[in-house]
Design a protein around this motif. Structure first.
Motif, PDB file in Angstrom:
ATOM      1  N   LEU A 165      -3.353   6.197 -10.985  1.00  0.00           N
ATOM      2  CA  LEU A 165      -3.946   6.052  -9.834  1.00  0.00           C
ATOM      3  C   LEU A 165      -5.470   5.410  -9.903  1.00  0.00           C
ATOM      4  CD1 LEU A 165      -3.440   9.489  -8.084  1.00  0.00           C
ATOM      5  CD2 LEU A 165      -2.631   7.140  -7.291  1.00  0.00           C
ATOM      6  N   HIS A 201      -2.813  10.479 -12.436  1.00  0.00           N
ATOM      7  CA  HIS A 201      -4.307  10.605 -12.523  1.00  0.00           C
ATOM      8  C   HIS A 201      -4.588   9.161 -13.206  1.00  0.00           C
ATOM      9  CE1 HIS A 201      -8.627  11.597 -13.770  1.00  0.00           C
ATOM     10  NE2 HIS A 201      -8.411  11.397 -12.614  1.00  0.00           N
ATOM     11  N   HIS A 219      -7.820   4.000  -7.192  1.00  0.00           N
ATOM     12  CA  HIS A 219      -7.989   4.924  -6.656  1.00  0.00           C
ATOM     13  C   HIS A 219      -8.925   5.883  -7.390  1.00  0.00           C
ATOM     14  CE1 HIS A 219      -4.840   4.309  -3.488  1.00  0.00           C
ATOM     15  NE2 HIS A 219      -4.154   3.749  -4.526  1.00  0.00           N
ATOM     16  N   ASP A 220      -9.955   6.521  -6.550  1.00  0.00           N
ATOM     17  CA  ASP A 220     -10.863   7.409  -7.278  1.00  0.00           C
ATOM     18  C   ASP A 220     -10.622   8.753  -7.195  1.00  0.00           C
ATOM     19  OD1 ASP A 220     -13.129   8.152  -8.699  1.00  0.00           O
ATOM     20  OD2 ASP A 220     -14.617   7.700  -6.876  1.00  0.00           O
ATOM     21  N   THR A 221     -10.037   9.405  -7.841  1.00  0.00           N
ATOM     22  CA  THR A 221      -9.412  10.718  -7.800  1.00  0.00           C
ATOM     23  C   THR A 221      -9.620  11.664  -8.938  1.00  0.00           C
ATOM     24  OG1 THR A 221      -7.246  10.080  -8.479  1.00  0.00           O
ATOM     25  CG2 THR A 221      -7.505  10.467  -6.136  1.00  0.00           C
ATOM     26  N   ASP A 267       0.783  -1.187   0.082  1.00  0.00           N
ATOM     27  CA  ASP A 267      -0.083  -0.052   0.218  1.00  0.00           C
ATOM     28  C   ASP A 267       1.055   1.387  -0.175  1.00  0.00           C
ATOM     29  OD1 ASP A 267       0.987  -0.505   2.484  1.00  0.00           O
ATOM     30  OD2 ASP A 267      -0.752  -0.028   3.733  1.00  0.00           O
ATOM     31  N   ARG A 319       1.837   3.023  -2.827  1.00  0.00           N
ATOM     32  CA  ARG A 319       1.575   3.877  -3.992  1.00  0.00           C
ATOM     33  C   ARG A 319       0.566   4.981  -3.863  1.00  0.00           C
ATOM     34  NH1 ARG A 319       6.031   4.620  -6.551  1.00  0.00           N
ATOM     35  NH2 ARG A 319       7.487   2.640  -6.391  1.00  0.00           N
ATOM     36  N   GLY A 320      -0.311   4.839  -2.868  1.00  0.00           N
ATOM     37  CA  GLY A 320      -1.388   5.770  -2.948  1.00  0.00           C
ATOM     38  C   GLY A 320      -0.935   7.253  -2.546  1.00  0.00           C
ATOM     39  N   PRO A 321      -1.768   8.076  -2.822  1.00  0.00           N
ATOM     40  CA  PRO A 321      -1.557   9.629  -2.721  1.00  0.00           C
ATOM     41  C   PRO A 321      -1.628  10.091  -1.347  1.00  0.00           C
ATOM     42  CG  PRO A 321      -3.957   9.468  -3.625  1.00  0.00           C
ATOM     43  CD  PRO A 321      -3.283   7.912  -3.756  1.00  0.00           C
ATOM     44  N   ASP A 322      -1.982   9.345  -0.490  1.00  0.00           N
ATOM     45  CA  ASP A 322      -2.051  10.049   1.065  1.00  0.00           C
ATOM     46  C   ASP A 322      -0.685   9.483   1.638  1.00  0.00           C
ATOM     47  OD1 ASP A 322      -4.463  10.229   0.691  1.00  0.00           O
ATOM     48  OD2 ASP A 322      -5.428   8.774   2.068  1.00  0.00           O
ATOM     49  N   ARG A 377      -5.113   1.925 -10.594  1.00  0.00           N
ATOM     50  CA  ARG A 377      -4.860   1.169  -9.344  1.00  0.00           C
ATOM     51  C   ARG A 377      -6.167   1.174  -8.645  1.00  0.00           C
ATOM     52  NH1 ARG A 377       0.357   3.651  -8.815  1.00  0.00           N
ATOM     53  NH2 ARG A 377       1.657   2.186  -9.446  1.00  0.00           N
TER      54      ARG A 377
END
Ligand code: CDP
Length: 207
Positions: free
Chosen positions: A139, A136, A144-146, A66, A68-71, A142
């Motif tokens: 993500l 974008h 991630h809904d952004t 985990d 690789r996410g933006p947070d 992967r």
């Protein structure tokens, strides 16, 4: 000693893909140093003190699913501004760079601080808009809904923090080759990077 190649640049510039391709092409080991800061950022999000986390970091921590996410990217950029955290991660990176078989390291300060004597240094960049589009897509793929605007704002905030910090700010080394991938597809960017390495690497005889 083997060939050391330093690849620096901002988020989603293409430096990771380029570094993996160079490592494969020249038979070198590859370290994505962003993962070190991401692993520490991850542990900070879990409530751990960043310096304690950095000092306790093990190579296995870099395989966590985990990171690789933006947070985690945001947390990574915050812990990366702490001089003591950076200092705790220097030895691991330099030991990796000194591997007998040679190594490619990618990050923000590889050519300037971690491996200032690397014979080949690339600084890979692209406009913030192009980088946000790439990140974008990545993500979304992967799960991630952004929104694009959110990703662009995150990238800008991270660029400002990474380039503005007092300790090891992101910048191109004086002897780095600049590669702007804004108008390039990944194949073109990789081909260009490989050509730059070919042109600069020391002759195998004097290595
Ligand atoms: O993949 P992306 O470029 O988004 O991020 P990364 O390379 O994994 O790096 C995440 C964060 O770690 C960056 O925003 C930097 O703040 C920090 N970092 C650093 O300070 N020095 C490095 N050598 C590598 C990453």
């Amino acid at each position: 000693m083997g060939l050391t190649i330093a690849v620096d640049g901002p988020a989603a510039s293409g430096k990771g893909t380029i570094s993996r391709a160079i490592a494969a092409r020249f038979g070198l080991a590859h370290l994505d140093t962003g993962l070190l800061y991401r692993a520490v950022g991850r542990r900070m999000l879990d409530g751990e003190e960043p310096l304690v986390a950095a000092r306790a970091l093990r190579a296995e921590d870099l395989d966590a699913e985990d990171l690789r996410g933006p947070d985690v990217a945001e947390a990574a950029s915050k812990v990366a501004a702490l001089g003591e955290v950076r200092a705790a991660l220097v030895d691991f990176q330099r030991a990796f760079a000194a591997r007998a078989g040679g190594a490619v390291l990618d990050g923000r300060d590889i050519g300037t601080v971690i491996c200032p004597d690397a014979p080949v240094k690339l600084f890979v960049t692209a406009s913030a808009e192009v980088r946000a589009e790439r990140r974008h897509k990545e993500l979304l793929a992967r799960g991630h809904d952004t929104r694009l605007e959110e990703v662009l704002a995150d990238i800008r905030a991270r660029d400002t923090r990474d380039a503005g910090r007092a300790d090891a700010p992101m910048r191109a080394a004086e002897d780095a080759v600049l590669i702007d991938t804004s108008g390039m597809g990944i194949d073109e960017a990789v081909a260009r990077a490989i050509a730059e390495v070919e042109a600069r690497r020391p002759e195998p005889d004097d290595a």
